[in-house]
Design a protein around this motif. Structure first.
Motif, short mmCIF file in Angstrom:
data_model
loop_
_atom_site.label_atom_id
_atom_site.label_comp_id
_atom_site.label_asym_id
_atom_site.label_seq_id
_atom_site.Cartn_x
_atom_site.Cartn_y
_atom_site.Cartn_z
N VAL A 24 -10.75 -3.84 30.29
CA VAL A 24 -11.03 -5.19 30.81
C VAL A 24 -9.97 -6.17 30.29
CG1 VAL A 24 -12.61 -7.17 30.64
CG2 VAL A 24 -13.52 -4.89 31.11
N PHE A 25 -9.74 -6.18 28.97
CA PHE A 25 -8.86 -7.20 28.41
C PHE A 25 -7.38 -6.90 28.64
CE2 PHE A 25 -12.88 -8.20 26.40
CZ PHE A 25 -12.95 -9.54 26.74
N ALA A 26 -7.03 -5.61 28.75
CA ALA A 26 -5.64 -5.28 29.10
C ALA A 26 -5.35 -5.80 30.50
CB ALA A 26 -5.43 -3.78 29.02
N SER A 27 -6.35 -5.71 31.37
CA SER A 27 -6.18 -6.12 32.76
C SER A 27 -6.03 -7.64 32.90
CB SER A 27 -7.36 -5.60 33.59
OG SER A 27 -7.51 -6.31 34.77
N VAL A 28 -6.74 -8.40 32.06
CA VAL A 28 -6.75 -9.86 32.28
C VAL A 28 -5.87 -10.63 31.29
CG1 VAL A 28 -9.09 -9.74 33.25
CG2 VAL A 28 -8.81 -10.33 30.83
N ALA A 29 -5.24 -9.93 30.31
CA ALA A 29 -4.56 -10.62 29.19
C ALA A 29 -3.62 -11.75 29.63
CB ALA A 29 -3.80 -9.60 28.34
N ARG A 30 -2.76 -11.47 30.60
CA ARG A 30 -1.74 -12.46 30.99
C ARG A 30 -2.35 -13.72 31.59
NH1 ARG A 30 3.00 -12.59 28.69
NH2 ARG A 30 2.97 -10.65 27.57
N ARG A 31 -3.53 -13.57 32.20
CA ARG A 31 -4.16 -14.72 32.85
C ARG A 31 -5.40 -15.19 32.09
NH1 ARG A 31 -2.54 -15.82 38.24
NH2 ARG A 31 -0.31 -15.51 38.18
N ASN A 188 -21.82 -15.26 41.02
CA ASN A 188 -21.11 -15.34 42.30
C ASN A 188 -19.70 -15.89 42.15
OD1 ASN A 188 -23.29 -14.50 44.25
ND2 ASN A 188 -24.32 -16.06 43.03
N LEU A 189 -19.62 -17.09 41.54
CA LEU A 189 -18.30 -17.73 41.51
C LEU A 189 -17.33 -17.11 40.51
CD1 LEU A 189 -19.06 -21.46 42.14
CD2 LEU A 189 -17.24 -20.13 43.18
N ILE A 190 -17.83 -16.73 39.33
CA ILE A 190 -16.89 -16.24 38.30
C ILE A 190 -16.18 -14.96 38.76
CG2 ILE A 190 -16.73 -15.29 35.95
CD1 ILE A 190 -18.44 -17.59 35.02
N PRO A 191 -16.90 -13.94 39.28
CA PRO A 191 -16.15 -12.76 39.76
C PRO A 191 -15.18 -13.11 40.90
CG PRO A 191 -18.47 -12.22 39.49
CD PRO A 191 -18.36 -13.72 39.33
N ALA A 192 -15.56 -14.10 41.73
CA ALA A 192 -14.67 -14.49 42.84
C ALA A 192 -13.40 -15.15 42.30
CB ALA A 192 -15.40 -15.44 43.79
N ILE A 193 -13.55 -16.03 41.32
CA ILE A 193 -12.36 -16.67 40.70
C ILE A 193 -11.53 -15.58 40.02
CG2 ILE A 193 -11.51 -18.39 39.04
CD1 ILE A 193 -14.21 -19.87 39.34
N GLY A 194 -12.22 -14.64 39.36
CA GLY A 194 -11.53 -13.52 38.68
C GLY A 194 -10.69 -12.72 39.66
N VAL A 197 -7.55 -14.90 40.62
CA VAL A 197 -6.57 -15.19 39.56
C VAL A 197 -6.03 -13.93 38.89
CG1 VAL A 197 -6.21 -16.45 37.39
CG2 VAL A 197 -7.61 -17.46 39.18
N THR A 198 -6.90 -12.93 38.65
CA THR A 198 -6.44 -11.75 37.91
C THR A 198 -6.46 -10.50 38.77
OG1 THR A 198 -8.64 -11.10 37.13
CG2 THR A 198 -7.46 -12.70 35.78
N ASP A 199 -6.91 -10.63 40.00
CA ASP A 199 -7.05 -9.49 40.90
C ASP A 199 -8.03 -8.46 40.32
OD1 ASP A 199 -6.50 -8.28 43.29
OD2 ASP A 199 -4.87 -7.04 42.48
N ASP A 200 -8.98 -8.92 39.51
CA ASP A 200 -9.93 -8.00 38.88
C ASP A 200 -11.32 -8.64 38.79
OD1 ASP A 200 -11.29 -6.11 37.45
OD2 ASP A 200 -9.71 -5.79 35.96
N ALA A 201 -12.07 -8.55 39.88
CA ALA A 201 -13.42 -9.13 39.91
C ALA A 201 -14.35 -8.35 38.98
CB ALA A 201 -13.98 -9.11 41.33
N GLU A 202 -14.12 -7.02 38.89
CA GLU A 202 -14.99 -6.16 38.06
C GLU A 202 -14.97 -6.60 36.61
OE1 GLU A 202 -17.39 -3.89 38.50
OE2 GLU A 202 -17.09 -4.71 40.48
#
Ligand SMILES: C[S@@+](CC[C@H](N)C(=O)[O-])C[C@H]1O[C@@H](n2cnc3c(N)ncnc32)[C@H](O)[C@@H]1O
Length: 250
Positions: A24-31, A188-194, A197-202
């Protein structure tokens, strides 16, 4: 049957949780920092200010050593350095190299690389001697750690006598009306923003689900007491969206 634990709303073998969290964190680190601002509407800054005020680093030259566990991109550590005097130093420890790399880069850009150190390590087995820090913080990190009791025991071990443990974590909304709104927003909104911005809703679905699975504030306070801390207290912030727990090594 291997021991199992929660990974968001899923049950996974305890031994697998850390790898899943690391992904999870490797995927989102840059953003990661941008996402914090977007998801919380900037509120995470105010929540972190409450934590830093409680840390209360000395303003003068007196040496003060902070350990920020699961410190990721170094946000808390750099805020404590900004709030403290010339004697304040911080160590960020995190299992995730991608998060630490972003933090190191930030510290270098801000000219703080001599006062903030980044170390790879696990909250469950901290790579530091006992009684070596004046304060230990963990912000939005503890719910990701597979063995929470072990991490609390480690925080207690590395604190000097008279040192303070402070934990900032998402909690249980206790204001009627706000709870339904918060559920709607987070599921609803947080996974959509994810996704945008990070291309990772999961990844963000996991983060929201893990908040719901985290122990209630009183139960978590009891875990802190069981780890050996004294004068344990907790308080809700922003209607309980977040809670700040505190304990002392006495
Ligand atoms: C939501 S981020 C919080 C980062 C930072 N504390 C902040 O407030 O911006 C959670 C962090 O916990 C770290 N983490 C997860 N499991 C850990 C463990 N067992 N030991 C140390 N860090 C861990 C992750 O790598 C990630 O950087």
């Amino acid at each position: 049957m291997p021991e199992s634990t929660d990974f968001g709303f899923r049950k996974v073998p305890l031994a697998d949780k850390q790898t899943l969290v690391d992904d999870v964190f490797a995927s989102v680190a840059r953003r990661y920092d941008l996402m914090n601002d977007l998801m919380s509407g900037g509120l995470h800054r105010a929540w972190k200010d409450v934590l830093v005020t409680a840390v209360n680093p000395p303003k003068g030259d007196r040496p003060f050593a902070l350990l920020d566990v699961a410190g990721g991109t170094g946000d808390i550590a750099m805020r404590v350095i900004d709030a403290g005097g010339a004697g304040t130093r911080a160590v960020v420890v995190d299992v995730n190299r991608a998060m630490l790399d972003v933090g190191r880069e930030r510290a270098r850009e801000r000219g703080l690389d001599d006062v903030v150190q980044f170390t790879e390590g696990n909250a469950e087995a901290l790579p530091f001697a006992g009684r070596s820090f004046d304060a230990v913080t963990i912000a939005f990190g503890i719910r990701n750690v597979p063995r929470i009791a072990q991490a609390l025991a480690e925080a207690h071990r590395v604190l000097r006598i008279g040192g303070r443990f402070l934990c900032l974590e998402f909690s249980s909304v206790d204001v009627p009306g706000l709870d339904a709104l918060y559920d709607l927003y987070s599921f609803n909104l947080i996974p959509a923003i994810g996704r945008i911005v990070t291309d990772d809703a999961e990844a963000y679905r996991y983060l929201v689900e893990s908040i719901r699975r985290f122990p209630k504030p009183q139960a978590f306070a009891e875990m802190i007491t069981a780890a050996g801390f004294r004068r344990v207290s907790h308080r809700p912030i922003t209607g309980g969206i977040v809670a700040l727990h505190s304990g002392w090594r006495l």
